[in-house]
Design a protein around this motif. Structure first.
Motif, PDB file in Angstrom:
ATOM      1  N   SER A  12       0.796  -1.221   0.000  1.00 15.38           N
ATOM      2  CA  SER A  12       0.000   0.000   0.000  1.00 15.38           C
ATOM      3  C   SER A  12       0.833   1.279   0.000  1.00 15.38           C
ATOM      4  O   SER A  12       0.310   2.355  -0.275  1.00 15.38           O
ATOM      5  N   ARG A  13       2.144   1.155   0.294  1.00 11.04           N
ATOM      6  CA  ARG A  13       2.987   2.347   0.366  1.00 11.04           C
ATOM      7  C   ARG A  13       4.397   2.062  -0.125  1.00 11.04           C
ATOM      8  O   ARG A  13       4.828   0.932  -0.197  1.00 11.04           O
ATOM      9  N   TYR A  34      -1.850  -5.615   3.307  1.00  6.42           N
ATOM     10  CA  TYR A  34      -1.517  -4.494   4.192  1.00  6.42           C
ATOM     11  C   TYR A  34      -1.925  -4.842   5.609  1.00  6.42           C
ATOM     12  O   TYR A  34      -2.701  -5.774   5.826  1.00  6.42           O
ATOM     13  N   ASN A  37      -3.273   0.523   7.240  1.00  2.00           N
ATOM     14  CA  ASN A  37      -3.834   1.705   6.598  1.00  2.00           C
ATOM     15  C   ASN A  37      -4.742   1.330   5.422  1.00  2.00           C
ATOM     16  O   ASN A  37      -4.299   1.236   4.277  1.00  2.00           O
ATOM     17  N   THR A  38      -6.017   1.168   5.720  1.00  2.00           N
ATOM     18  CA  THR A  38      -6.994   0.780   4.703  1.00  2.00           C
ATOM     19  C   THR A  38      -7.092   1.823   3.601  1.00  2.00           C
ATOM     20  O   THR A  38      -7.193   1.479   2.421  1.00  2.00           O
ATOM     21  N   GLU A  40      -4.798   3.862   2.406  1.00  2.00           N
ATOM     22  CA  GLU A  40      -3.649   3.751   1.506  1.00  2.00           C
ATOM     23  C   GLU A  40      -3.785   2.529   0.603  1.00  2.00           C
ATOM     24  O   GLU A  40      -3.469   2.586  -0.582  1.00  2.00           O
TER      25      GLU A  40
END
Length: 62
Positions: A12-13, A34, A37-38, A40
């Motif tokens: 996600s990042r 992940y 952070n949903t 993201e």
């Protein structure tokens, strides 16, 4: 022909997200794993699908 699937942990990042985007651009369906952070993760899925790829976000159970 079957679709290849890539599972990207931390997708996600950062580096994981860039990797997921690249794999999708190369024709793979992408599972973005992940932990926290949903927003993201959903953003990463949106970016991949907007670019024409296939993606889904998954948060493994603890």
């Amino acid at each position: 022909m079957s679709t290849r699937v890539a599972i990207v942990t931390g997708g996600s990042r950062g580096i994981g997200r860039r990797s997921a985007e690249r794999l999708a651009a190369d024709g793979m369906a992408v599972v973005i794993a992940y932990t926290a952070n949903t927003a993201e993760a959903e953003s990463a899925v949106m970016d991949v699908t907007t670019a024409g790829g296939q993606a889904v976000a998954v948060r493994p159970r603890a």
